[in-house]
Scaffold this motif. Sequence first.
Motif, PDB file in Angstrom:
ATOM      1  N   GLU A   6      -7.921   1.184  12.637  1.00  0.00           N
ATOM      2  CA  GLU A   6      -7.645   0.694  11.293  1.00  0.00           C
ATOM      3  C   GLU A   6      -7.913  -0.805  11.193  1.00  0.00           C
ATOM      4  OE1 GLU A   6      -4.149   3.580  12.273  1.00  0.00           O
ATOM      5  OE2 GLU A   6      -5.299   2.000  13.266  1.00  0.00           O
ATOM      6  N   SER A   7      -8.215  -1.238   9.987  1.00  0.00           N
ATOM      7  CA  SER A   7      -8.368  -2.660   9.698  1.00  0.00           C
ATOM      8  C   SER A   7      -8.097  -2.881   8.224  1.00  0.00           C
ATOM      9  CB  SER A   7      -9.766  -3.150  10.077  1.00  0.00           C
ATOM     10  OG  SER A   7     -10.753  -2.452   9.337  1.00  0.00           O
ATOM     11  N   GLY A   8      -7.973  -4.152   7.853  1.00  0.00           N
ATOM     12  CA  GLY A   8      -7.839  -4.483   6.445  1.00  0.00           C
ATOM     13  C   GLY A   8      -6.447  -4.865   5.997  1.00  0.00           C
ATOM     14  N   GLY A   9      -5.486  -4.788   6.895  1.00  0.00           N
ATOM     15  CA  GLY A   9      -4.141  -5.178   6.514  1.00  0.00           C
ATOM     16  C   GLY A   9      -4.032  -6.683   6.315  1.00  0.00           C
ATOM     17  N   GLY A  10      -2.894  -7.104   5.783  1.00  0.00           N
ATOM     18  CA  GLY A  10      -2.680  -8.525   5.569  1.00  0.00           C
ATOM     19  C   GLY A  10      -1.484  -8.787   4.689  1.00  0.00           C
ATOM     20  N   LEU A  11      -1.404 -10.029   4.228  1.00  0.00           N
ATOM     21  CA  LEU A  11      -0.315 -10.469   3.350  1.00  0.00           C
ATOM     22  C   LEU A  11      -0.847 -10.585   1.931  1.00  0.00           C
ATOM     23  CD1 LEU A  11       2.527 -11.681   2.871  1.00  0.00           C
ATOM     24  CD2 LEU A  11       1.527 -13.911   3.483  1.00  0.00           C
ATOM     25  N   VAL A  12      -0.135  -9.978   0.987  1.00  0.00           N
ATOM     26  CA  VAL A  12      -0.563 -10.012  -0.408  1.00  0.00           C
ATOM     27  C   VAL A  12       0.669 -10.145  -1.289  1.00  0.00           C
ATOM     28  CG1 VAL A  12      -0.505  -7.495  -0.626  1.00  0.00           C
ATOM     29  CG2 VAL A  12      -2.015  -8.833  -2.116  1.00  0.00           C
ATOM     30  N   ARG A  19      -7.568  -3.127   0.666  1.00  0.00           N
ATOM     31  CA  ARG A  19      -8.261  -1.902   1.054  1.00  0.00           C
ATOM     32  C   ARG A  19      -8.223  -1.786   2.568  1.00  0.00           C
ATOM     33  NH1 ARG A  19     -14.560  -0.002   0.351  1.00  0.00           N
ATOM     34  NH2 ARG A  19     -14.837  -1.566   2.000  1.00  0.00           N
ATOM     35  N   LEU A  20      -7.589  -0.735   3.033  1.00  0.00           N
ATOM     36  CA  LEU A  20      -7.551  -0.449   4.455  1.00  0.00           C
ATOM     37  C   LEU A  20      -8.738   0.434   4.833  1.00  0.00           C
ATOM     38  CD1 LEU A  20      -3.767   0.378   4.922  1.00  0.00           C
ATOM     39  CD2 LEU A  20      -4.913  -1.853   4.887  1.00  0.00           C
ATOM     40  N   PHE A  67      -2.565   4.183  -5.222  1.00  0.00           N
ATOM     41  CA  PHE A  67      -3.372   4.260  -4.005  1.00  0.00           C
ATOM     42  C   PHE A  67      -4.453   5.319  -4.172  1.00  0.00           C
ATOM     43  CE2 PHE A  67       0.008   2.753  -0.693  1.00  0.00           C
ATOM     44  CZ  PHE A  67       0.275   1.635  -1.478  1.00  0.00           C
ATOM     45  N   THR A  68      -5.607   5.075  -3.552  1.00  0.00           N
ATOM     46  CA  THR A  68      -6.704   6.030  -3.590  1.00  0.00           C
ATOM     47  C   THR A  68      -7.312   6.161  -2.197  1.00  0.00           C
ATOM     48  OG1 THR A  68      -7.232   5.397  -5.872  1.00  0.00           O
ATOM     49  CG2 THR A  68      -8.890   6.644  -4.656  1.00  0.00           C
ATOM     50  N   MET A  82      -5.377   0.224  -2.109  1.00  0.00           N
ATOM     51  CA  MET A  82      -3.996   0.069  -2.558  1.00  0.00           C
ATOM     52  C   MET A  82      -3.952  -0.988  -3.663  1.00  0.00           C
ATOM     53  SD  MET A  82      -2.039   0.195   1.122  1.00  0.00           S
ATOM     54  CE  MET A  82      -2.666  -1.409   1.621  1.00  0.00           C
ATOM     55  N   ASP A  83      -3.579  -0.570  -4.838  1.00  0.00           N
ATOM     56  CA  ASP A  83      -3.487  -1.452  -5.996  1.00  0.00           C
ATOM     57  C   ASP A  83      -2.041  -1.556  -6.466  1.00  0.00           C
ATOM     58  OD1 ASP A  83      -6.510   0.111  -7.093  1.00  0.00           O
ATOM     59  OD2 ASP A  83      -6.310  -1.837  -6.114  1.00  0.00           O
TER      60      ASP A  83
END
Length: 121
Positions: A6-12, A19-20, A67-68, A82-83
Amino acid sequence: QVQLIESGGGLVQTGGSLRLSCTASGRTISDYAMGWFRQAPGKEREFVAVLKWSGQTAYENSVEGRFTVSRDNAKNTVYLQMDNLKPEDTATYYCAAAGTFTSIATNFHSWGQGTQVTVSS
């Protein structure tokens, strides 16, 4: 056996988007139902979304409409868009592969290492 990263995580901030990505190797993702799960500190791992090889999807109630889940077969990658993120979405997110269309974690036989998503209020 399929390997997943997995990738794309973070702080928002609240209301933001991420988007993961989950990239598979060893097998093609079209052989599986691909799921997303999450686990917050002190809580059990919970189902988020699943995508069947046919394109059929299912979502946990709290993420439905926000989420989609999708896939790019050419890249052998599954995505989780993820919106309108909320603080309660904060968790480590995992992708997983199963031989059947299911939301039950024990039915998934291959798991990624997880990516952290933090939503600030």
